[in-house]
Design an enzyme around this catalytic site. Structure first.
Site, mmCIF file in Angstrom:
data_model
loop_
_atom_site.group_PDB
_atom_site.id
_atom_site.type_symbol
_atom_site.label_atom_id
_atom_site.label_comp_id
_atom_site.label_asym_id
_atom_site.label_seq_id
_atom_site.Cartn_x
_atom_site.Cartn_y
_atom_site.Cartn_z
ATOM 1 N N CYS A 117 0.807 -1.234 0.000
ATOM 2 C CA CYS A 117 0.000 0.000 0.000
ATOM 3 C C CYS A 117 0.837 1.280 0.000
ATOM 4 O O CYS A 117 0.308 2.359 -0.247
ATOM 5 C CB CYS A 117 -0.946 0.009 1.191
ATOM 6 N N HIS A 257 -3.370 7.390 2.720
ATOM 7 C CA HIS A 257 -3.779 6.098 2.167
ATOM 8 C C HIS A 257 -5.110 5.699 2.821
ATOM 9 O O HIS A 257 -5.320 5.921 4.011
ATOM 10 C CB HIS A 257 -2.688 5.070 2.478
ATOM 11 N N ASN A 287 -10.175 -0.003 0.119
ATOM 12 C CA ASN A 287 -8.721 0.112 0.011
ATOM 13 C C ASN A 287 -8.283 -0.409 -1.366
ATOM 14 O O ASN A 287 -8.298 -1.609 -1.606
ATOM 15 C CB ASN A 287 -8.077 -0.708 1.140
#
Ligand code: UT7
Length: 330
Positions: A117, A257, A287
């Site tokens: 990520c 994020h 996500n």
């Protein structure tokens, strides 16, 4: 005008498939509820691309094609493509090269970055260095993932979190100090035990057994990842702000994020940045791993002004984490 070259973001585009999967849709696959997912993560729905034959490169192509058009850039002008992804089209060749081929970026060198990520943060930092060094003048940074290709829709711990999507930015030299000003990248390999895909690499090549054991999907110890994410993402953003004399007042946007709304809130609280200056779209996309930051920048692009101070930050598998200070350039 300064002689120092910085890497300015001169264009942004992002893309996610139209197909929406809501929390209620997920209730049909696993024992979960809209209430549980919303209260624990902030996610209401995500995009899942079911069209056969589509890969991460196709998500990127949708974004990059529009980015090139909007910035008036010819594909052959691009000199370097760095693609951050956890779901490459193939283990090799790189997804960057697939994207280049599909769009005719015939003069571009290309490679992928694997930092889960945090990949977009790592790729942006890396790409900026090529511009600062004077080696390239047009660098494309892609962050994209088709997370649905590695999701186990029988595992409620993971399938509720992720979605498909991505985006890209164009980096070009700037002489006014705009663009990437500073960055922090960190890793801790012990984290590899808590968020991973077991099989498909050289450690455990694909076999009937790995398929039967459902080892080609994301596995996560959510609680442990949460614990590390919530402190590290917040602390790194705060550290970057401190060493650049950034304050809640002179930061225009926090671009975190999008893994969990509670992690975003903790980062916001630690840095003191107001809620209305924090980009949040996790409720719509979940996500998207390497796609979250470009999806945010794209959605807020009409609100961004030249000279705005942006703090980008992420935490991901590996573990990897980091933050980038960007002065918006247009
Ligand atoms: O972007 C990359 C980095 N990834 C992250 O940052 C993710 C970090 N982790 C998280 O966001 C959270 O840990 C999760 C959202 C994954 C899970 O939330 P949590 O509050 O940590 O829940 P938990 O895993 O501790 O589970 C609590 C309970 C358990 O039941 P018991 O043992 O208390 O009876 C789980 O079995 O909730 C249960 N549970 C669920 N219940 C309904 C776990 N998943 C679900 C679900 N629906 N989808």
């Amino acid at each position: 005008m300064s002689s120092k070259i910085t890497a300015a973001i001169t264009g942004i585009h992002a893309w996610a498939p139209d197909e929406v999967m809501t929390n209620h849709d997920l209730e049909k696959f696993v024992e979960t509820s809209d209430e549980w997912i919303t209260s624990r993560t902030g996610i209401k729905e995500r995009r899942i691309w079911t069209k056969p034959g589509m890969a991460t490169s196709d998500i990127a192509v949708e974004a990059v094609r529009r980015l090139l058009e909007e910035t008036g850039t010819k594909p052959e002008e691009i000199e370097l493509v760095i693609c951050a992804t956890a779901t490459p089209d193939h283990i090799f060749p790189s997804t960057a090269n697939v994207i280049s081929d599909k769009l005719g970026m015939s003069n571009a060198a290309g490679y992928d970055i694997s930092a889960a990520c945090s990949g977009f943060i790592f790729a942006l930092t890396t790409g900026a260095k090529f511009i600062e060094a004077g080696m390239y003048k047009k660098v494309l940074i892609v962050g994209a993932d088709k997370m649905s290709s590695i999701l186990n829709f029988q595992d409620r711990n993971t399938c509720i979190i992720f979605g498909d999507g991505g985006g890209a930015v164009l980096l070009e030299p700037n002489y006014e100090g705009l663009g990437v000003v500073d960055a922090i990248m960190r890793s801790n390999g012990e984290g590899r035990h808590y968020l991973y895909q077991t099989a498909g690499g050289s450690f455990k090549p694909a076999s009937h057994e790995t398929v039967d054991a459902r080892e080609h999907f994301v596995t996560q110890d959510g609680k442990t990842v949460f614990k590390f994410a919530v402190t590290n993402m917040a602390e790194t953003a705060a550290e970057l702000m401190e060493r650049n004399q950034l304050t809640p007042d002179n930061v225009a946007w926090l671009v975190p994020h999008q893994a969990n709304k509670r992690i975003i809130d903790a980062t916001r609280e630690r840095t003191g940045i107001a809620e209305e200056k924090t980009m949040v779209n996790i409720h719509k996309y979940g996500n998207t791993t390497n796609g979250t930051i470009p999806l945010c920048l794209f959605e807020w692009r009409d609100k961004l002004k030249k000279g705005d101070n942006l703090v980008l930050c992420a935490f991901g598998g590996g573990f990897t984490w980091g933050a980038v200070y960007v002065k918006w350039a247009y």
